[in-house]
Motif scaffolding. Structure first.
Motif, PDB file in Angstrom:
ATOM      1  N   MET A   1       0.839  -1.176   0.000  1.00 20.19           N
ATOM      2  CA  MET A   1       0.000   0.000   0.000  1.00 20.19           C
ATOM      3  C   MET A   1       0.891   1.249   0.000  1.00 20.19           C
ATOM      4  SD  MET A   1      -2.862   1.002   2.759  1.00 20.19           S
ATOM      5  CE  MET A   1      -4.155   2.003   2.164  1.00 20.19           C
ATOM      6  N   PRO A   2       0.645   2.192  -0.875  1.00 18.80           N
ATOM      7  CA  PRO A   2       1.458   3.408  -0.919  1.00 18.80           C
ATOM      8  C   PRO A   2       1.358   4.219   0.377  1.00 18.80           C
ATOM      9  CG  PRO A   2       0.146   3.193  -2.901  1.00 18.80           C
ATOM     10  CD  PRO A   2      -0.331   2.146  -1.944  1.00 18.80           C
ATOM     11  N   ALA A   3       2.454   4.863   0.717  1.00 20.20           N
ATOM     12  CA  ALA A   3       2.495   5.677   1.930  1.00 20.20           C
ATOM     13  C   ALA A   3       3.315   6.938   1.672  1.00 20.20           C
ATOM     14  CB  ALA A   3       3.114   4.885   3.075  1.00 20.20           C
ATOM     15  N   MET A   4       3.001   7.984   2.431  1.00 25.68           N
ATOM     16  CA  MET A   4       3.752   9.238   2.333  1.00 25.68           C
ATOM     17  C   MET A   4       5.205   8.972   2.693  1.00 25.68           C
ATOM     18  SD  MET A   4       3.954  12.501   1.845  1.00 25.68           S
ATOM     19  CE  MET A   4       2.402  13.318   2.010  1.00 25.68           C
ATOM     20  N   THR A   5       6.101   9.441   1.856  1.00 23.78           N
ATOM     21  CA  THR A   5       7.529   9.252   2.057  1.00 23.78           C
ATOM     22  C   THR A   5       8.222  10.600   1.933  1.00 23.78           C
ATOM     23  OG1 THR A   5       7.413   7.031   1.126  1.00 23.78           O
ATOM     24  CG2 THR A   5       9.581   8.050   1.202  1.00 23.78           C
ATOM     25  N   LEU A  24       9.032  11.289  -6.761  1.00 26.02           N
ATOM     26  CA  LEU A  24       8.693  12.216  -5.684  1.00 26.02           C
ATOM     27  C   LEU A  24       8.754  13.657  -6.194  1.00 26.02           C
ATOM     28  CD1 LEU A  24      11.042  10.551  -3.045  1.00 26.02           C
ATOM     29  CD2 LEU A  24       8.574  10.218  -3.220  1.00 26.02           C
ATOM     30  N   LEU A  25       8.083  14.558  -5.504  1.00 29.13           N
ATOM     31  CA  LEU A  25       8.170  15.985  -5.810  1.00 29.13           C
ATOM     32  C   LEU A  25       9.332  16.594  -5.040  1.00 29.13           C
ATOM     33  CD1 LEU A  25       4.428  17.029  -5.508  1.00 29.13           C
ATOM     34  CD2 LEU A  25       5.728  16.670  -7.602  1.00 29.13           C
ATOM     35  N   GLU A  26      10.124  17.425  -5.706  1.00 27.11           N
ATOM     36  CA  GLU A  26      11.202  18.151  -5.032  1.00 27.11           C
ATOM     37  C   GLU A  26      10.614  19.497  -4.611  1.00 27.11           C
ATOM     38  OE1 GLU A  26      15.907  19.259  -5.569  1.00 27.11           O
ATOM     39  OE2 GLU A  26      14.726  18.767  -7.337  1.00 27.11           O
ATOM     40  N   VAL A  27      10.081  19.555  -3.378  1.00 26.71           N
ATOM     41  CA  VAL A  27       9.358  20.746  -2.925  1.00 26.71           C
ATOM     42  C   VAL A  27      10.286  21.899  -2.583  1.00 26.71           C
ATOM     43  CG1 VAL A  27       7.303  19.493  -2.189  1.00 26.71           C
ATOM     44  CG2 VAL A  27       9.181  19.816  -0.578  1.00 26.71           C
ATOM     45  N   THR A  28      11.467  21.620  -2.129  1.00 28.08           N
ATOM     46  CA  THR A  28      12.549  22.592  -1.967  1.00 28.08           C
ATOM     47  C   THR A  28      13.824  21.867  -2.362  1.00 28.08           C
ATOM     48  OG1 THR A  28      13.001  22.027   0.345  1.00 28.08           O
ATOM     49  CG2 THR A  28      11.404  23.787  -0.041  1.00 28.08           C
ATOM     50  N   PRO A  29      14.899  22.594  -2.635  1.00 30.60           N
ATOM     51  CA  PRO A  29      16.139  21.890  -2.976  1.00 30.60           C
ATOM     52  C   PRO A  29      16.507  20.887  -1.879  1.00 30.60           C
ATOM     53  CG  PRO A  29      16.372  24.207  -3.424  1.00 30.60           C
ATOM     54  CD  PRO A  29      15.054  24.042  -2.707  1.00 30.60           C
ATOM     55  N   THR A  30      16.753  19.688  -2.279  1.00 30.04           N
ATOM     56  CA  THR A  30      17.167  18.555  -1.435  1.00 30.04           C
ATOM     57  C   THR A  30      16.033  17.894  -0.651  1.00 30.04           C
ATOM     58  OG1 THR A  30      17.783  19.679   0.642  1.00 30.04           O
ATOM     59  CG2 THR A  30      19.429  19.652  -1.115  1.00 30.04           C
ATOM     60  N   LEU A  31      14.789  18.356  -0.755  1.00 31.45           N
ATOM     61  CA  LEU A  31      13.680  17.749  -0.009  1.00 31.45           C
ATOM     62  C   LEU A  31      12.659  17.171  -0.985  1.00 31.45           C
ATOM     63  CD1 LEU A  31      12.427  17.181   2.758  1.00 31.45           C
ATOM     64  CD2 LEU A  31      11.207  19.349   2.532  1.00 31.45           C
ATOM     65  N   TYR A  32      12.443  15.856  -0.889  1.00 28.04           N
ATOM     66  CA  TYR A  32      11.561  15.127  -1.799  1.00 28.04           C
ATOM     67  C   TYR A  32      10.413  14.513  -1.001  1.00 28.04           C
ATOM     68  CZ  TYR A  32      15.720  15.522  -4.671  1.00 28.04           C
ATOM     69  OH  TYR A  32      16.795  16.012  -5.357  1.00 28.04           O
ATOM     70  N   GLY A  34       6.464  12.407  -1.423  1.00 30.46           N
ATOM     71  CA  GLY A  34       5.500  11.763  -2.302  1.00 30.46           C
ATOM     72  C   GLY A  34       4.870  10.550  -1.652  1.00 30.46           C
ATOM     73  N   THR A  35       3.902   9.981  -2.340  1.00 26.53           N
ATOM     74  CA  THR A  35       3.233   8.770  -1.888  1.00 26.53           C
ATOM     75  C   THR A  35       3.651   7.647  -2.822  1.00 26.53           C
ATOM     76  OG1 THR A  35       1.383  10.087  -1.106  1.00 26.53           O
ATOM     77  CG2 THR A  35       0.991   7.740  -1.386  1.00 26.53           C
ATOM     78  N   ILE A  36       4.459   6.720  -2.309  1.00 20.28           N
ATOM     79  CA  ILE A  36       4.998   5.631  -3.118  1.00 20.28           C
ATOM     80  C   ILE A  36       4.854   4.312  -2.374  1.00 20.28           C
ATOM     81  CG2 ILE A  36       6.610   7.043  -4.446  1.00 20.28           C
ATOM     82  CD1 ILE A  36       8.817   6.287  -2.498  1.00 20.28           C
ATOM     83  N   SER A  37       5.009   3.222  -3.100  1.00 26.11           N
ATOM     84  CA  SER A  37       4.913   1.895  -2.483  1.00 26.11           C
ATOM     85  C   SER A  37       6.201   1.573  -1.721  1.00 26.11           C
ATOM     86  CB  SER A  37       4.685   0.840  -3.562  1.00 26.11           C
ATOM     87  OG  SER A  37       5.838   0.699  -4.371  1.00 26.11           O
TER      88      SER A  37
END
Length: 105
Positions: A1-5, A24-32, A34-37
């Protein structure tokens, strides 16, 4: 089941940053984020730990424990996660000597 990572990765090769942004989304430099398995998370973390040289990385994702998440690190860090009777606490080092220890998932 996918979970926030959440992955924070500093000073990693460009090809690895590209692999992270595929999932994953790179929301700021070096910070990723997303919701993945679990399988994708494990593969990304294995790629990170294999390629880390001068950089460092932190991985956090939900878990069925008292704190509600699991934390892993690789590379030199000033903050080291320590297990204290099932709780993860952070030990802060004064200097930047030593290496962080990669923990398998």
């Amino acid at each position: 089941m996918p979970a926030m990572t959440v992955i924070s990765a500093t000073a990693v090769p460009d090809h690895l940053r590209g692999a992270l942004t595929r999932w994953l989304l790179e929301v700021t430099p070096t910070l990723y984020i997303g919701t993945i398995s679990a399988r994708v998370r494990t593969e990304l973390w294995n790629s990170l730990t294999a390629c880390i040289t001068d950089g460092s990385a932190v991985l956090a994702y939900p878990a069925a424990n008292e704190q509600g998440f699991t934390l892993y690190t690789v590379g030199p860090q000033r903050r080291d996660p320590l297990d204290f009777d099932g709780l993860t606490l952070i030990a802060f080092r004064r200097g930047n000597s030593g290496q962080g220890i990669a923990k398998p998932i």
